[in-house]
Design a protein around this motif. Structure first.
Motif, mmCIF file in Angstrom:
data_model
loop_
_atom_site.group_PDB
_atom_site.id
_atom_site.type_symbol
_atom_site.label_atom_id
_atom_site.label_comp_id
_atom_site.label_asym_id
_atom_site.label_seq_id
_atom_site.Cartn_x
_atom_site.Cartn_y
_atom_site.Cartn_z
ATOM 1 N N ASN A 23 131.303 175.665 111.309
ATOM 2 C CA ASN A 23 131.439 175.622 109.856
ATOM 3 C C ASN A 23 132.910 175.450 109.515
ATOM 4 O OD1 ASN A 23 128.687 176.323 108.506
ATOM 5 N ND2 ASN A 23 128.859 177.673 110.285
ATOM 6 N N LEU A 24 133.201 174.371 108.792
ATOM 7 C CA LEU A 24 134.604 174.105 108.468
ATOM 8 C C LEU A 24 134.678 173.301 107.175
ATOM 9 C CD1 LEU A 24 137.640 174.032 109.265
ATOM 10 C CD2 LEU A 24 137.154 171.942 110.541
ATOM 11 N N ASP A 25 135.503 173.754 106.246
ATOM 12 C CA ASP A 25 135.761 173.026 105.005
ATOM 13 C C ASP A 25 137.190 172.491 105.026
ATOM 14 O OD1 ASP A 25 133.268 173.441 104.017
ATOM 15 O OD2 ASP A 25 133.828 175.051 102.628
ATOM 16 N N ILE A 26 137.317 171.209 104.780
ATOM 17 C CA ILE A 26 138.630 170.570 104.747
ATOM 18 C C ILE A 26 138.908 170.142 103.317
ATOM 19 C CG2 ILE A 26 139.986 168.607 105.598
ATOM 20 C CD1 ILE A 26 138.132 168.708 108.138
ATOM 21 N N ARG A 27 140.093 170.501 102.820
ATOM 22 C CA ARG A 27 140.418 170.207 101.419
ATOM 23 C C ARG A 27 140.976 168.805 101.268
ATOM 24 N NH1 ARG A 27 143.912 175.620 101.772
ATOM 25 N NH2 ARG A 27 142.197 177.102 101.858
ATOM 26 N N LYS A 28 140.819 168.282 100.066
ATOM 27 C CA LYS A 28 141.374 166.949 99.791
ATOM 28 C C LYS A 28 142.896 166.988 99.895
ATOM 29 C CE LYS A 28 141.087 163.293 96.307
ATOM 30 N NZ LYS A 28 140.492 162.212 97.088
ATOM 31 N N GLY A 29 143.436 166.017 100.609
ATOM 32 C CA GLY A 29 144.886 165.868 100.685
ATOM 33 C C GLY A 29 145.572 166.790 101.658
#
Ligand code: ADP
Ligand code: ADP
Length: 225
Positions: A23-29
């Motif tokens: 589970n991994l969330d990558i933010r914009k930019g």
């Protein structure tokens, strides 16, 4: 506010589960590093984001769309490998222009985007060179420019600096960081070099045996006991 979201992702090679439940969330930019020893699942994770490996479970979202089953070339993702895979017979300009020409953009746009891309990576004036007439660092910049001009949503970089000598590696760290800030492109890069990850990334994902062991900004990771 995740731009790239990996949910309950399982990645396998045949019967072998390389990444069991990611589970991994990558933010914009953001510039995010996947760090860890050889075999921990960095490349496998990156291949799944790219669409080169179909998950055996879980979901991948990019920019609000479920791309779990979307083919690689429809994901809007760019890839930069440690072996630059430049076309040796083409000039630097034509290497960068290649994908734009495939998209059948008008010549004037191809020229404008190619020139801008080369300027972004500091290669203005090198348009006529063949890759073999350029240094390792310049070839790496060229590979970066070639991906950037395609305006990917996410740029994946697999050990992008590992083929360079120590001095160039340090120089290219700054360069990569600058390019990322200038373009605002979300970048995910794989490295086994802790100092590189800590120096470059906004956040570092420390992986071990296919799992995330730690996740945070370099200063947060440094603060761990
Ligand atoms: P890293 O990039 O961190 O070095 P990988 O993602 O390449 O790690 O590998 C993760 C695990 O998956 C390792 O145990 C590796 O042996 C296994 N693996 C990688 N590629 C393959 C493959 N093509 N076939 C079978 N197993 C693989
Ligand atoms: P196309 O739409 O013809 O695939 P692209 O410019 O998207 O053109 O890509 C050019 C080449 O680069 C493709 O043929 C593909 O092999 C490779 N490529 C680009 N992006 C990816 C990706 N995300 N995964 C795998 N290969 C890719």
């Amino acid at each position: 506010n995740a731009f790239v979201s990996l949910s309950d992702l399982t990645l396998s090679y045949g019967q072998t589960v390389a990444v069991p439940d990611l589970n991994l969330d990558i933010r914009k930019g953001e510039l995010i590093a996947l760090l860890g020893p050889s075999g921990c699942g960095k490349t496998t994770t990156m291949r799944a984001i790219a669409g080169l490996l179909t998950p055996t479970g879980g979901k991948i979202m990019i920019d609000g769309a479920d791309v779990t089953r979307t083919p690689a070339n429809k994901r809007g993702i760019g890839l930069v490998f440690q072996s630059y895979a430049l076309f040796p017979h083409l000039s630097a300009f034509e290497n960068v222009a290649f994908g734009l020409r495939l998209r059948k953009l008008p010549d004037a746009q191809v020229r404008a985007k190619t020139e801008a891309g080369m300027a972004t990576v500091g290669l203005k004036g090198f348009e006529a060179r063949k890759p073999a007439e350029m240094s390792g660092g310049q070839q790496q910049r060229l590979a970066l420019a070639r991906s950037l001009v395609m305006e990917p949503k996410v740029l994946l970089l697999d050990e992008p600096l590992s083929n360079l000598d120590a001095r160039l590696r340090l120089e290219m760290r700054n360069e990569l960081q600058r390019v990322q800030k200038d373009t605002g492109i979300t970048m995910v890069f794989v490295t086994h070099d802790q100092s590189e990850a800590l120096a470059l990334a906004d956040r570092v994902v420390l992986m071990k045996d296919g799992r995330i062991e730690q996740l945070g900004s370099p200063s947060e990771l440094y603060a761990e006991p």
